[in-house]
Design a protein around this motif. Structure first.
Motif, PDB file in Angstrom:
ATOM      1  N   PHE A   1     -53.390 -43.769   7.560  1.00 48.16           N
ATOM      2  CA  PHE A   1     -52.492 -43.572   6.415  1.00 48.16           C
ATOM      3  C   PHE A   1     -52.543 -44.757   5.468  1.00 48.16           C
ATOM      4  O   PHE A   1     -52.647 -44.590   4.242  1.00 48.16           O
ATOM      5  CB  PHE A   1     -51.066 -43.353   6.907  1.00 48.16           C
ATOM      6  CG  PHE A   1     -50.032 -43.344   5.809  1.00 48.16           C
ATOM      7  CD1 PHE A   1     -50.011 -42.324   4.863  1.00 48.16           C
ATOM      8  CD2 PHE A   1     -49.087 -44.361   5.723  1.00 48.16           C
ATOM      9  CE1 PHE A   1     -49.062 -42.311   3.853  1.00 48.16           C
ATOM     10  CE2 PHE A   1     -48.137 -44.347   4.715  1.00 48.16           C
ATOM     11  CZ  PHE A   1     -48.121 -43.326   3.778  1.00 48.16           C
TER      12      PHE A   1
ATOM     13  N   ILE B   1     -49.778 -37.128   0.673  1.00 47.81           N
ATOM     14  CA  ILE B   1     -50.114 -37.760   1.951  1.00 47.81           C
ATOM     15  C   ILE B   1     -48.895 -38.481   2.530  1.00 47.81           C
ATOM     16  O   ILE B   1     -48.797 -38.642   3.751  1.00 47.81           O
ATOM     17  CB  ILE B   1     -51.314 -38.719   1.825  1.00 47.81           C
ATOM     18  CG1 ILE B   1     -51.016 -39.891   0.898  1.00 47.81           C
ATOM     19  CG2 ILE B   1     -52.554 -37.974   1.397  1.00 47.81           C
ATOM     20  CD1 ILE B   1     -52.115 -40.953   0.906  1.00 47.81           C
TER      21      ILE B   1
ATOM     22  N   GLN C   1     -47.206 -35.691   4.269  1.00 38.21           N
ATOM     23  CA  GLN C   1     -47.934 -35.407   5.505  1.00 38.21           C
ATOM     24  C   GLN C   1     -47.623 -36.444   6.576  1.00 38.21           C
ATOM     25  O   GLN C   1     -47.431 -36.110   7.755  1.00 38.21           O
ATOM     26  CB  GLN C   1     -49.438 -35.366   5.215  1.00 38.21           C
ATOM     27  CG  GLN C   1     -50.342 -35.332   6.434  1.00 38.21           C
ATOM     28  CD  GLN C   1     -50.349 -33.985   7.117  1.00 38.21           C
ATOM     29  OE1 GLN C   1     -49.725 -33.044   6.667  1.00 38.21           O
ATOM     30  NE2 GLN C   1     -51.072 -33.894   8.223  1.00 38.21           N
ATOM     31  N   GLN C   2     -47.543 -37.708   6.174  1.00 42.96           N
ATOM     32  CA  GLN C   2     -47.270 -38.770   7.134  1.00 42.96           C
ATOM     33  C   GLN C   2     -45.869 -38.637   7.719  1.00 42.96           C
ATOM     34  O   GLN C   2     -45.654 -38.894   8.912  1.00 42.96           O
ATOM     35  CB  GLN C   2     -47.432 -40.140   6.462  1.00 42.96           C
ATOM     36  CG  GLN C   2     -47.339 -41.313   7.412  1.00 42.96           C
ATOM     37  CD  GLN C   2     -48.491 -41.360   8.403  1.00 42.96           C
ATOM     38  OE1 GLN C   2     -49.505 -40.682   8.233  1.00 42.96           O
ATOM     39  NE2 GLN C   2     -48.348 -42.158   9.442  1.00 42.96           N
TER      40      GLN C   2
ATOM     41  N   VAL D   1     -51.675 -30.358   1.047  1.00 46.59           N
ATOM     42  CA  VAL D   1     -52.518 -31.550   1.002  1.00 46.59           C
ATOM     43  C   VAL D   1     -53.977 -31.166   0.782  1.00 46.59           C
ATOM     44  O   VAL D   1     -54.684 -31.768  -0.036  1.00 46.59           O
ATOM     45  CB  VAL D   1     -52.369 -32.374   2.303  1.00 46.59           C
ATOM     46  CG1 VAL D   1     -53.401 -33.495   2.360  1.00 46.59           C
ATOM     47  CG2 VAL D   1     -50.964 -32.956   2.401  1.00 46.59           C
TER      48      VAL D   1
ATOM     49  N   ILE E   1     -57.399 -35.713   7.200  1.00 42.52           N
ATOM     50  CA  ILE E   1     -56.795 -35.849   5.876  1.00 42.52           C
ATOM     51  C   ILE E   1     -57.175 -37.170   5.228  1.00 42.52           C
ATOM     52  O   ILE E   1     -57.565 -37.217   4.051  1.00 42.52           O
ATOM     53  CB  ILE E   1     -55.261 -35.723   5.967  1.00 42.52           C
ATOM     54  CG1 ILE E   1     -54.868 -34.308   6.409  1.00 42.52           C
ATOM     55  CG2 ILE E   1     -54.624 -36.054   4.619  1.00 42.52           C
ATOM     56  CD1 ILE E   1     -55.291 -33.216   5.468  1.00 42.52           C
ATOM     57  N   GLN E   2     -57.096 -38.251   5.978  1.00 46.03           N
ATOM     58  CA  GLN E   2     -57.357 -39.553   5.368  1.00 46.03           C
ATOM     59  C   GLN E   2     -58.846 -39.771   5.073  1.00 46.03           C
ATOM     60  O   GLN E   2     -59.186 -40.469   4.111  1.00 46.03           O
ATOM     61  CB  GLN E   2     -56.805 -40.672   6.251  1.00 46.03           C
ATOM     62  CG  GLN E   2     -55.301 -40.605   6.468  1.00 46.03           C
ATOM     63  CD  GLN E   2     -54.504 -40.538   5.166  1.00 46.03           C
ATOM     64  OE1 GLN E   2     -54.927 -41.038   4.131  1.00 46.03           O
ATOM     65  NE2 GLN E   2     -53.328 -39.914   5.226  1.00 46.03           N
TER      66      GLN E   2
ATOM     67  N   VAL F   1     -59.202 -38.178   1.814  1.00 49.85           N
ATOM     68  CA  VAL F   1     -58.645 -39.051   0.774  1.00 49.85           C
ATOM     69  C   VAL F   1     -59.626 -40.168   0.435  1.00 49.85           C
ATOM     70  O   VAL F   1     -59.847 -40.488  -0.739  1.00 49.85           O
ATOM     71  CB  VAL F   1     -57.289 -39.640   1.229  1.00 49.85           C
ATOM     72  CG1 VAL F   1     -56.807 -40.701   0.247  1.00 49.85           C
ATOM     73  CG2 VAL F   1     -56.251 -38.542   1.358  1.00 49.85           C
TER      74      VAL F   1
END
Length: 339
Positions: free
Chosen positions: A18, A53, A56-57, A97, A248-249, A252
């Motif tokens: 994250f 995000i 999401q976190q 996301v 996800i990250q 990103v």
């Protein structure tokens, strides 16, 4: 000895990844505002990712807070209920996301080429992305009738629900297919450029770093299938927190990685020239600008399928740098480094 607690690993992966994603989004915004003095649509989409995000976190943290990563038989009824609630929230947030990250990629692609066919494929990708997001979101909200059956399964005798396996797997498969479409979309356009194979590979490597996120997304299907077939929901969700964080990250990072080229050039130029080298330092991050000769059309002819002209202004990525160089040699435009 079998592992009885996934939470330390899950917390570490979730927060380390994250902060990496958070840092890159911030660096992109800083780079474009401070050095490049440009702000385009893809930058807007990429910055908006920050809000998603963070959401999401929060969901992943709440999963772990209520006991995901521990075995289900060690949790209280309150913990089990709250895990079910946050599982529903995660479905919606996860789809959102994915939607915005894909929009960031597609908006960036619009700057790669004026070729009508290529741009139509990009707009098709945007429509497809929106359709998948809408379909997945509506499926999540209407997965059970009545709605309360989602949180209290088995308490409504006449309830009708979508098959749980389809509910878990189909949305992820749709997102993976859209990811693959986005990854392969610019390959032909870049490969037809009049540049060396080494440079083509370098450009495609920057653009296609998102393949790592797609690979991780495929691995996400493993805990999803375990979530379907095992009553140990909290344990399976602990694994999913780890995989989802990486997926996800990495996406990103992929969406922001190209913009790091300009920041890197600025930093290395300042390091080489010292604090007094402002003029040469600016050349490091303002990669190129374009001026047309004479009156002519906005875009030059599309010979040999190459990209012939990109928008006027500062080019902030490795791919743009290469594409611009080819574009100018093809169209006869003049490249002047901004000092």
């Amino acid at each position: 000895m079998a592992i009885a607690n996934l939470q330390p690993l899950a917390y570490a992966v979730a927060y380390v990844t994250f902060f990496i994603g958070l840092t890159l989004v911030g660096l992109r915004a800083y780079c474009h505002i401070k050095f490049l003095k440009t702000w385009r649509w893809d930058d807007l989409w990429a910055t908006a990712i920050l809000i998603f995000i963070i959401g999401q976190q929060i969901v992943l943290h709440m999963f772990l807070y209520w006991g995901c990563g521990l075995h289900m038989d060690t949790l209280s009824p309150v913990q089990q209920y709250n895990i079910g609630v946050w599982l529903f929230v995660e479905e919606v947030v996860y789809y959102a996301v994915h939607w915005i990250i894909k929009m960031s990629f597609l908006a960036f692609y619009l700057r790669l080429s004026p070729i009508p066919t290529f741009r139509k494929l990009i707009f098709f990708g945007m429509v497809l992305n929106a359709a998948i997001f809408l379909t997945n979101t509506l499926t999540a909200f209407f997965q059970c009738v009545p709605f309360d059956e989602i949180f209290h399964p088995g308490t409504h005798p006449g309830a009708v629900c979508i098959n749980r396996l389809a509910l878990l797997v189909v949305p992820s498969v749709l997102n993976i297919l859209e990811d693959v479409y986005i990854l392969v979309l610019p390959v032909s356009t870049v490969w037809n450029l009049q540049m060396t194979t080494r440079r083509k590979v370098a450009v495609l490597s920057v653009i296609s770093f998102g393949a790592s996120a797609v690979i991780v997304a495929c691995f996400r299907l493993i805990p999803l299938l375990e979530l379907y077939g095992s009553p140990d929901v909290s344990w399976a969700l602990g694994k999913m927190v780890i995989v989802a964080s990486l997926e996800i990250q990495l996406a990103v990072v992929a969406s922001n990685l190209p913009s790091m080229k300009a920041l890197w050039l600025h930093m290395t130029s300042e390091s080489a020239n010292g604090s007094g080298g402002e003029q040469s330092g600016s050349k490091g991050y303002k990669l190129s600008s374009m001026e047309r000769k004479g009156a002519g059309s906005r875009f030059a002819s599309h010979k040999r399928g190459s990209i012939t002209m990109m928008e006027r202004g500062v080019m902030s990525t490795e791919s743009e740098e290469e594409l611009t160089r080819v574009a100018l040699s093809t169209s006869g435009s003049k490249v002047a480094a901004e000092g």
